[in-house]
Design an enzyme around this catalytic site. Structure first.
Site, PDB file in Angstrom:
ATOM      1  N   ASP A 108       0.850  -1.200   0.000  1.00 32.02           N
ATOM      2  CA  ASP A 108       0.000   0.000   0.000  1.00 32.02           C
ATOM      3  C   ASP A 108       0.884   1.246   0.000  1.00 32.02           C
ATOM      4  O   ASP A 108       1.558   1.539   0.986  1.00 32.02           O
ATOM      5  CB  ASP A 108      -0.891  -0.031   1.256  1.00 32.02           C
ATOM      6  CG  ASP A 108      -1.695   1.268   1.428  1.00 32.02           C
ATOM      7  OD1 ASP A 108      -2.172   1.523   2.553  1.00 32.02           O
ATOM      8  OD2 ASP A 108      -1.821   2.012   0.436  1.00 32.02           O
TER       9      ASP A 108
ATOM     10  N   ASN B 136      -0.112   4.500  -0.462  1.00 32.60           N
ATOM     11  CA  ASN B 136      -0.701   5.793  -0.065  1.00 32.60           C
ATOM     12  C   ASN B 136      -1.492   5.690   1.233  1.00 32.60           C
ATOM     13  O   ASN B 136      -2.391   6.481   1.483  1.00 32.60           O
ATOM     14  CB  ASN B 136      -1.599   6.329  -1.189  1.00 32.60           C
ATOM     15  CG  ASN B 136      -2.718   5.335  -1.517  1.00 32.60           C
ATOM     16  OD1 ASN B 136      -2.757   4.224  -0.962  1.00 32.60           O
ATOM     17  ND2 ASN B 136      -3.619   5.722  -2.404  1.00 32.60           N
TER      18      ASN B 136
ATOM     19  N   ASP C 274      -1.724  -1.261  -3.827  1.00 32.89           N
ATOM     20  CA  ASP C 274      -1.993  -0.539  -5.078  1.00 32.89           C
ATOM     21  C   ASP C 274      -0.823  -0.713  -6.050  1.00 32.89           C
ATOM     22  O   ASP C 274       0.230  -1.270  -5.701  1.00 32.89           O
ATOM     23  CB  ASP C 274      -2.236   0.943  -4.792  1.00 32.89           C
ATOM     24  CG  ASP C 274      -1.193   1.519  -3.833  1.00 32.89           C
ATOM     25  OD1 ASP C 274      -1.567   1.982  -2.739  1.00 32.89           O
ATOM     26  OD2 ASP C 274       0.012   1.441  -4.168  1.00 32.89           O
TER      27      ASP C 274
ATOM     28  N   ASP D 225      -5.327 -11.636 -14.608  1.00 34.61           N
ATOM     29  CA  ASP D 225      -6.371 -12.603 -14.308  1.00 34.61           C
ATOM     30  C   ASP D 225      -7.527 -12.359 -15.281  1.00 34.61           C
ATOM     31  O   ASP D 225      -8.052 -11.237 -15.368  1.00 34.61           O
ATOM     32  CB  ASP D 225      -6.865 -12.403 -12.866  1.00 34.61           C
ATOM     33  CG  ASP D 225      -7.139 -13.717 -12.163  1.00 34.61           C
ATOM     34  OD1 ASP D 225      -6.667 -13.906 -11.027  1.00 34.61           O
ATOM     35  OD2 ASP D 225      -7.828 -14.563 -12.782  1.00 34.61           O
TER      36      ASP D 225
ATOM     37  N   ASP E 112      -9.550 -17.604 -15.002  1.00 36.56           N
ATOM     38  CA  ASP E 112     -10.380 -17.931 -13.843  1.00 36.56           C
ATOM     39  C   ASP E 112     -11.506 -18.894 -14.222  1.00 36.56           C
ATOM     40  O   ASP E 112     -12.260 -18.631 -15.153  1.00 36.56           O
ATOM     41  CB  ASP E 112     -10.995 -16.616 -13.323  1.00 36.56           C
ATOM     42  CG  ASP E 112     -11.698 -16.779 -12.006  1.00 36.56           C
ATOM     43  OD1 ASP E 112     -11.027 -17.096 -11.009  1.00 36.56           O
ATOM     44  OD2 ASP E 112     -12.930 -16.588 -11.962  1.00 36.56           O
TER      45      ASP E 112
ATOM     46  N   GLU F  37      -7.247 -22.070 -14.769  1.00 39.61           N
ATOM     47  CA  GLU F  37      -7.705 -22.486 -13.452  1.00 39.61           C
ATOM     48  C   GLU F  37      -8.892 -23.388 -13.736  1.00 39.61           C
ATOM     49  O   GLU F  37      -9.941 -22.928 -14.181  1.00 39.61           O
ATOM     50  CB  GLU F  37      -8.145 -21.324 -12.565  1.00 39.61           C
ATOM     51  CG  GLU F  37      -8.435 -21.829 -11.153  1.00 39.61           C
ATOM     52  CD  GLU F  37      -9.524 -21.107 -10.405  1.00 39.61           C
ATOM     53  OE1 GLU F  37     -10.425 -20.545 -11.044  1.00 39.61           O
ATOM     54  OE2 GLU F  37      -9.481 -21.108  -9.164  1.00 39.61           O
TER      55      GLU F  37
ATOM     56  N   HIS G  43      -4.514 -17.269  -3.487  1.00 41.91           N
ATOM     57  CA  HIS G  43      -5.371 -16.319  -2.748  1.00 41.91           C
ATOM     58  C   HIS G  43      -6.664 -16.955  -2.247  1.00 41.91           C
ATOM     59  O   HIS G  43      -7.440 -16.314  -1.533  1.00 41.91           O
ATOM     60  CB  HIS G  43      -5.691 -15.131  -3.658  1.00 41.91           C
ATOM     61  CG  HIS G  43      -6.506 -15.530  -4.825  1.00 41.91           C
ATOM     62  ND1 HIS G  43      -6.019 -16.314  -5.854  1.00 41.91           N
ATOM     63  CD2 HIS G  43      -7.795 -15.303  -5.128  1.00 41.91           C
ATOM     64  CE1 HIS G  43      -6.974 -16.544  -6.726  1.00 41.91           C
ATOM     65  NE2 HIS G  43      -8.070 -15.953  -6.317  1.00 41.91           N
ATOM     66  N   ASP G  44      -6.898 -18.210  -2.677  1.00 42.30           N
ATOM     67  CA  ASP G  44      -8.113 -18.917  -2.241  1.00 42.30           C
ATOM     68  C   ASP G  44      -7.841 -19.960  -1.167  1.00 42.30           C
ATOM     69  O   ASP G  44      -8.769 -20.609  -0.681  1.00 42.30           O
ATOM     70  CB  ASP G  44      -8.743 -19.675  -3.428  1.00 42.30           C
ATOM     71  CG  ASP G  44      -9.364 -18.762  -4.444  1.00 42.30           C
ATOM     72  OD1 ASP G  44      -9.387 -19.141  -5.623  1.00 42.30           O
ATOM     73  OD2 ASP G  44      -9.823 -17.656  -4.062  1.00 42.30           O
TER      74      ASP G  44
END
Ligand code: TEU
Ligand code: CA
Length: 523
Positions: free
Chosen positions: A22, A24, A30, A99, A192, A248, A317-318
């Protein structure tokens, strides 16, 4: 498959931008933050960076619900930031893949209001939906729309209506969008749930599951036209670029995987059989752990069945953090993180490193559902506590063990910087591991043979290349294990235990992983 394709010799680093860096101080990762860490990523030694979705999205499913494929969501930055990322990554020899989420859009995508023919509509049965299918994130997979007077399909949620791939115009809109990103410098796509895009003609009721709805997974994955659509995608857009593509493929079988990875389709495939080993009749919401024998069987099946076209992963991430799931969160955290990395990275296929895995990150602990963001976990918590299937404490324990939020906590950059300076850190171990893949082609192209270690808590296998033979042995337990080597290996290629006595005593310390090598016997 051609032996010198860069896709075959690459290693991928997956970034979940929302929790990566991050810049900011708004609490959300970001693109500017990501750019500031490109040297860190380059130092790790990977070739390709996969970005989880950064397109405009209402963020119901953290970006896997896209409302505009052509713009960057402002929480991540601007299209200029994106162009800077591409330029900065390419200047470092890093490729960027995006993705591609084209099984469904967000219900806030303009198409959903303007192009009903781009989606899947069916008449109900009286007041009931067309069938009993449930959405993965809760409720029915069918939502009635008053304006249309029909139900639309959303396999994941009503906020993620499935696109109608039978509609050629829709498909060509997707191909045109892909082309624009590729022309902008993107180097490929992670696709995906691409195995779900071709829906069957008939949609029969599924077996009722614990959430009271029917299971569609017996009917939808690997549908009747999925390979036709992917071949069309290759002809219409992919063939014009030197892309890196990975499917995927929820619900993929070995036979189907061979089709997805044919030259007319994609480069490699993620299967999920090893990720399902600690699930059961209540899905992932259980104390079950991954059985080592099951892991060995599944990984061996896919090594022998699909070889170099395997997209290798233990984390994403899953999934919960693998160190918590199969390693140790305590005194052996670092060593078990390194052991898991050895186990995966010496296999045939393309290794994927998920952000934080290279630091040995472990699961979070959730003490209240208010701390949880993932719609899958939130729905399960409320539906299973309201039904009385589980108590709140049980559900919070399961979410802390298996929930997707475990992989979505912010990267601890203070620790990352410490590890960057510590030659014995998990970070440097990953760096060394990745470097070995450059100098030992038998890791990429050699054969794979599982070694029978009986009831010992070991995962051992042999990789046989033209010039050398590798013996990989991983102790998945907190105990020391004595194991007599089957043949005369005298040289250690890598080991996660600087005090290893294995070559002398045959003893592997807790979570010790060792790779031995010797020249291949000339036949
Ligand atoms: O995940 C596909 C999928 O099957 C997920 O439901 C996942 O396997 C499951 O949540 C594990 O418990 C893809 C994306 O990776 C995921 O983040 C999205 O939520 C999903 O598709 C919908 O786009
Ligand atoms: Ca930010």
């Amino acid at each position: 498959m051609q032996k010198d394709k860069w896709q075959r010799e690459s290693i991928v680093y997956q970034i979940y931008p929302k929790s990566f860096c991050d810049s900011n101080a708004d609490g959300i990762g970001d693109l500017r933050g990501l750019i500031s860490k490109l040297d860190y990523i380059k130092e790790l030694g990977v070739d390709v960076v996969w970005l989880s979705p950064i397109y405009a999205s209402p963020q119901f499913d953290n970006g896997y619900d896209i409302s505009d494929y052509e713009t960057i969501d402002p929480i991540y930055g601007t299209i200029d930031d994106f162009d800077a990322l591409i330029e900065q990554a390419h200047s470092r020899g890093l490729k960027i893949i995006m993705d591609l989420v084209v099984n469904h859009t967000s219900d806030r995508h303009p198409w959903f209001a303007s192009r009903h023919d781009f989606y899947i509509w069916r008449n109900g049965k009286g007041d009931a939906p067309p069938n009993n299918w449930g959405a993965l994130f809760g409720g029915s997979a069918w939502t009635y729309d008053e304006t249309v007077g029909k139900y639309y399909l959303g396999l994941f949620s009503k906020h993620q209506p499935d696109l109608n791939w039978e509609n050629s115009e829709m498909r060509h809109e997707i191909y045109a969008m892909m082309r624009r990103w590729l022309e902008r410098g993107v180097d490929g796509f992670r696709m995906d749930v691409i195995s779900l895009i071709s829906k069957p003609e008939t949609m029969p009721d599924g077996e009722i599951t614990t959430n009271g709805y029917g299971d569609w997974s017996a009917f939808v994955p690997n549908g009747p036209r999925v390979h036709e659509f992917l071949r069309e995608m290759r002809c219409e857009v992919l063939k014009d670029f030197d892309t890196f593509t990975v499917a995927e493929a929820a619900g993929v079988t070995l036979d189907e995987a061979k089709k997805y990875t044919s030259p007319e389709e994609l480069d490699m495939v993620f299967h999920f059989e090893h990720m399902d080993l600690d699930g059961g009749e209540t899905f992932k919401w259980t104390d079950r752990e991954i059985p080592l024998d099951g892991l060995k069987q599944v990984m061996t099946k896919w090594q022998l069945g699909l070889g170099v076209a395997n997209a290798l992963f233990f984390n994403n991430h899953d999934q919960p953090r693998m160190v918590s799931r199969l390693g140790d969160e305590g005194i052996y955290r670092e060593r078990s993180a390194k052991m898991l990395a050895v186990c995966l990275h010496f296999m045939q296929g393309t290794p994927f490193v998920y952000q934080g895995e290279e630091l040995g990150m472990i699961n979070a602990k959730f003490t209240s559902i208010d701390e949880v963001n993932d719609p899958e976990s939130i729905d399960a918590y409320y539906s299973h506590t309201r039904s009385g299937m589980f108590t709140e404490e049980e559900m919070l324990r399961y979410i802390s063990m298996k929930g997707r939020d475990n992989a979505r906590t912010p990267i601890p950059w203070n620790d990352a910087n410490r590890q960057f300076a510590d030659a014995d850190s998990v970070f440097h171990f990953y760096k060394n591991l990745i470097q070995l893949r450059r100098t030992h082609k038998s890791i990429i192209y050699g054969s794979y043979t599982l070694v029978d270690t009986g009831d010992l808590p070991l995962f051992a296998y042999v990789r046989q290349g033209e010039a050398e033979t590798l013996f990989i042995c991983c102790n998945f337990s907190r105990e020391s294990v004595t194991y007599t080597l089957p043949t005369d290996f005298r040289d250690i290629l890598i080991c996660n235990n600087t005090d290893s006595t294995f070559l002398k005593t045959g003893i592997l310390a807790p979570f010790e992983a060792i790779v031995l090598h010797r020249a291949t016997d000339s036949v």
